[in-house]
Motif scaffolding. Structure first.
Motif, mmCIF file in Angstrom:
data_model
loop_
_atom_site.group_PDB
_atom_site.id
_atom_site.type_symbol
_atom_site.label_atom_id
_atom_site.label_comp_id
_atom_site.label_asym_id
_atom_site.label_seq_id
_atom_site.Cartn_x
_atom_site.Cartn_y
_atom_site.Cartn_z
ATOM 1 N N ARG A 149 -3.776 20.805 -9.318
ATOM 2 C CA ARG A 149 -4.493 21.139 -10.546
ATOM 3 C C ARG A 149 -4.145 22.552 -10.975
ATOM 4 O O ARG A 149 -3.751 23.379 -10.173
ATOM 5 C CB ARG A 149 -6.004 20.980 -10.382
ATOM 6 C CG ARG A 149 -6.652 21.939 -9.393
ATOM 7 C CD ARG A 149 -8.122 21.554 -9.206
ATOM 8 N NE ARG A 149 -8.787 22.430 -8.248
ATOM 9 C CZ ARG A 149 -10.025 22.240 -7.800
ATOM 10 N NH1 ARG A 149 -10.737 21.189 -8.220
ATOM 11 N NH2 ARG A 149 -10.555 23.077 -6.926
ATOM 12 N N GLN A 150 -4.309 22.771 -12.281
ATOM 13 C CA GLN A 150 -3.957 24.069 -12.843
ATOM 14 C C GLN A 150 -4.890 24.412 -13.984
ATOM 15 O O GLN A 150 -5.193 23.563 -14.833
ATOM 16 C CB GLN A 150 -2.509 24.058 -13.328
ATOM 17 C CG GLN A 150 -1.974 25.419 -13.730
ATOM 18 C CD GLN A 150 -0.484 25.396 -13.980
ATOM 19 O OE1 GLN A 150 0.101 24.350 -14.287
ATOM 20 N NE2 GLN A 150 0.164 26.541 -13.843
ATOM 21 N N THR A 151 -5.338 25.672 -14.013
ATOM 22 C CA THR A 151 -6.117 26.195 -15.121
ATOM 23 C C THR A 151 -5.307 27.306 -15.786
ATOM 24 O O THR A 151 -4.411 27.890 -15.162
ATOM 25 C CB THR A 151 -7.465 26.741 -14.643
ATOM 26 O OG1 THR A 151 -7.252 27.705 -13.600
ATOM 27 C CG2 THR A 151 -8.346 25.616 -14.107
ATOM 28 N N PRO A 152 -5.614 27.611 -17.050
ATOM 29 C CA PRO A 152 -4.839 28.619 -17.779
ATOM 30 C C PRO A 152 -4.786 29.953 -17.029
ATOM 31 O O PRO A 152 -5.811 30.464 -16.579
ATOM 32 C CB PRO A 152 -5.590 28.741 -19.097
ATOM 33 C CG PRO A 152 -6.223 27.412 -19.281
ATOM 34 C CD PRO A 152 -6.625 26.968 -17.907
ATOM 35 N N GLY A 153 -3.582 30.498 -16.917
ATOM 36 C CA GLY A 153 -3.406 31.790 -16.289
ATOM 37 C C GLY A 153 -3.363 31.781 -14.777
ATOM 38 O O GLY A 153 -3.220 32.839 -14.160
ATOM 39 N N LYS A 154 -3.488 30.593 -14.191
ATOM 40 C CA LYS A 154 -3.471 30.505 -12.731
ATOM 41 C C LYS A 154 -2.327 29.626 -12.264
ATOM 42 O O LYS A 154 -1.819 28.780 -13.007
ATOM 43 C CB LYS A 154 -4.794 29.953 -12.207
ATOM 44 C CG LYS A 154 -5.975 30.892 -12.418
ATOM 45 C CD LYS A 154 -7.207 30.385 -11.682
ATOM 46 C CE LYS A 154 -8.363 31.362 -11.821
ATOM 47 N NZ LYS A 154 -9.576 30.897 -11.085
ATOM 48 N N LYS A 182 -17.988 19.757 -10.172
ATOM 49 C CA LYS A 182 -18.532 21.051 -10.556
ATOM 50 C C LYS A 182 -17.724 21.608 -11.728
ATOM 51 O O LYS A 182 -16.549 21.251 -11.898
ATOM 52 C CB LYS A 182 -18.435 22.023 -9.376
ATOM 53 C CG LYS A 182 -19.105 21.550 -8.102
ATOM 54 C CD LYS A 182 -18.851 22.531 -6.966
ATOM 55 C CE LYS A 182 -19.504 22.062 -5.670
ATOM 56 N NZ LYS A 182 -19.259 23.014 -4.548
ATOM 57 N N PRO A 183 -18.314 22.500 -12.515
ATOM 58 C CA PRO A 183 -17.553 23.101 -13.621
ATOM 59 C C PRO A 183 -16.246 23.746 -13.152
ATOM 60 O O PRO A 183 -15.242 23.706 -13.888
ATOM 61 C CB PRO A 183 -18.529 24.138 -14.173
ATOM 62 C CG PRO A 183 -19.878 23.559 -13.887
ATOM 63 C CD PRO A 183 -19.730 22.901 -12.545
ATOM 64 N N GLU A 184 -16.226 24.278 -11.959
ATOM 65 C CA GLU A 184 -14.997 24.912 -11.462
ATOM 66 C C GLU A 184 -13.907 23.910 -11.098
ATOM 67 O O GLU A 184 -12.779 24.317 -10.785
ATOM 68 C CB GLU A 184 -15.294 25.820 -10.259
ATOM 69 C CG GLU A 184 -16.107 25.168 -9.166
ATOM 70 C CD GLU A 184 -17.591 25.497 -9.275
ATOM 71 O OE1 GLU A 184 -18.140 25.447 -10.406
ATOM 72 O OE2 GLU A 184 -18.204 25.768 -8.214
ATOM 73 N N ASP A 185 -14.203 22.627 -11.155
ATOM 74 C CA ASP A 185 -13.172 21.609 -10.972
ATOM 75 C C ASP A 185 -12.411 21.337 -12.271
ATOM 76 O O ASP A 185 -11.425 20.591 -12.266
ATOM 77 C CB ASP A 185 -13.787 20.289 -10.479
ATOM 78 C CG ASP A 185 -14.397 20.409 -9.093
ATOM 79 O OD1 ASP A 185 -15.509 19.872 -8.904
ATOM 80 O OD2 ASP A 185 -13.769 21.026 -8.221
ATOM 81 N N THR A 186 -12.874 21.919 -13.356
ATOM 82 C CA THR A 186 -12.203 21.739 -14.641
ATOM 83 C C THR A 186 -10.772 22.262 -14.572
ATOM 84 O O THR A 186 -10.530 23.406 -14.181
ATOM 85 C CB THR A 186 -12.967 22.472 -15.756
ATOM 86 O OG1 THR A 186 -14.255 21.880 -15.901
ATOM 87 C CG2 THR A 186 -12.208 22.388 -17.074
ATOM 88 N N ALA A 187 -9.826 21.404 -14.930
ATOM 89 C CA ALA A 187 -8.408 21.764 -14.850
ATOM 90 C C ALA A 187 -7.573 20.602 -15.374
ATOM 91 O O ALA A 187 -8.095 19.515 -15.618
ATOM 92 C CB ALA A 187 -8.009 22.062 -13.406
ATOM 93 N N VAL A 188 -6.292 20.845 -15.522
ATOM 94 C CA VAL A 188 -5.340 19.762 -15.718
ATOM 95 C C VAL A 188 -4.875 19.327 -14.330
ATOM 96 O O VAL A 188 -4.423 20.164 -13.534
ATOM 97 C CB VAL A 188 -4.143 20.194 -16.576
ATOM 98 C CG1 VAL A 188 -3.142 19.034 -16.706
ATOM 99 C CG2 VAL A 188 -4.613 20.648 -17.953
ATOM 100 N N TYR A 189 -4.996 18.052 -14.052
ATOM 101 C CA TYR A 189 -4.632 17.504 -12.750
ATOM 102 C C TYR A 189 -3.268 16.825 -12.862
ATOM 103 O O TYR A 189 -3.034 16.005 -13.755
ATOM 104 C CB TYR A 189 -5.692 16.516 -12.279
ATOM 105 C CG TYR A 189 -6.934 17.208 -11.761
ATOM 106 C CD1 TYR A 189 -7.786 17.867 -12.637
ATOM 107 C CD2 TYR A 189 -7.228 17.232 -10.401
ATOM 108 C CE1 TYR A 189 -8.908 18.535 -12.171
ATOM 109 C CE2 TYR A 189 -8.356 17.889 -9.923
ATOM 110 C CZ TYR A 189 -9.193 18.539 -10.809
ATOM 111 O OH TYR A 189 -10.295 19.202 -10.350
#
Length: 121
Positions: free
Chosen positions: A38-43, A86-93
């Protein structure tokens, strides 16, 4: 060529569940390990879970006890059951498969196009 097609992402409330699927198709000789990242913006993209052809699994600490990875070798498909989101699971998988196409012993990494998972109330 080998293609990976993901499905199952979407919007879910905290505490809810989603199931991601990823099917590999094309000129596949064998698939060894399959995994979800998984990936979130900037990470950087991070490994969420992986499973070997024999069924051995590995999870990142933050999802242990909540996510379950499984696979169907006959269908070249991997699943990720995500519970207690959880909200912190939000990402592109992203789905990943490591294997060899027909007529070669070389091993390649293949990637899906990504599916958005959003956990929000």
């Amino acid at each position: 060529q080998v293609q990976l097609v993901e499905s199952g992402g979407g919007l879910v409330q905290p505490g809810g569940s989603l199931r991601l699927s990823c099917a590999a198709s094309g000129s596949i000789r064998i698939i060894y390990t399959m995994a979800w990242y998984r990936q979130t913006p900037g990470k950087q993209r991070e490994l969420v879970a992986s499973i070997t052809r024999g069924g051995n699994t590995n999870y990142t600490d933050s999802v242990k006890g909540r996510f379950t990875i499984s696979r169907d070798n006959a269908k070249n498909t991997v699943y990720l059951q995500m519970n207690s989101l959880k909200p912190e699971d939000t990402a592109v998988y992203y789905c990943n498969a490591r294997g060899s196409p027909i007529a070669t012993q070389r091993v390649y990494d293949y990637w899906g196009q990504g599916t958005q998972v959003t956990v929000s109330s």
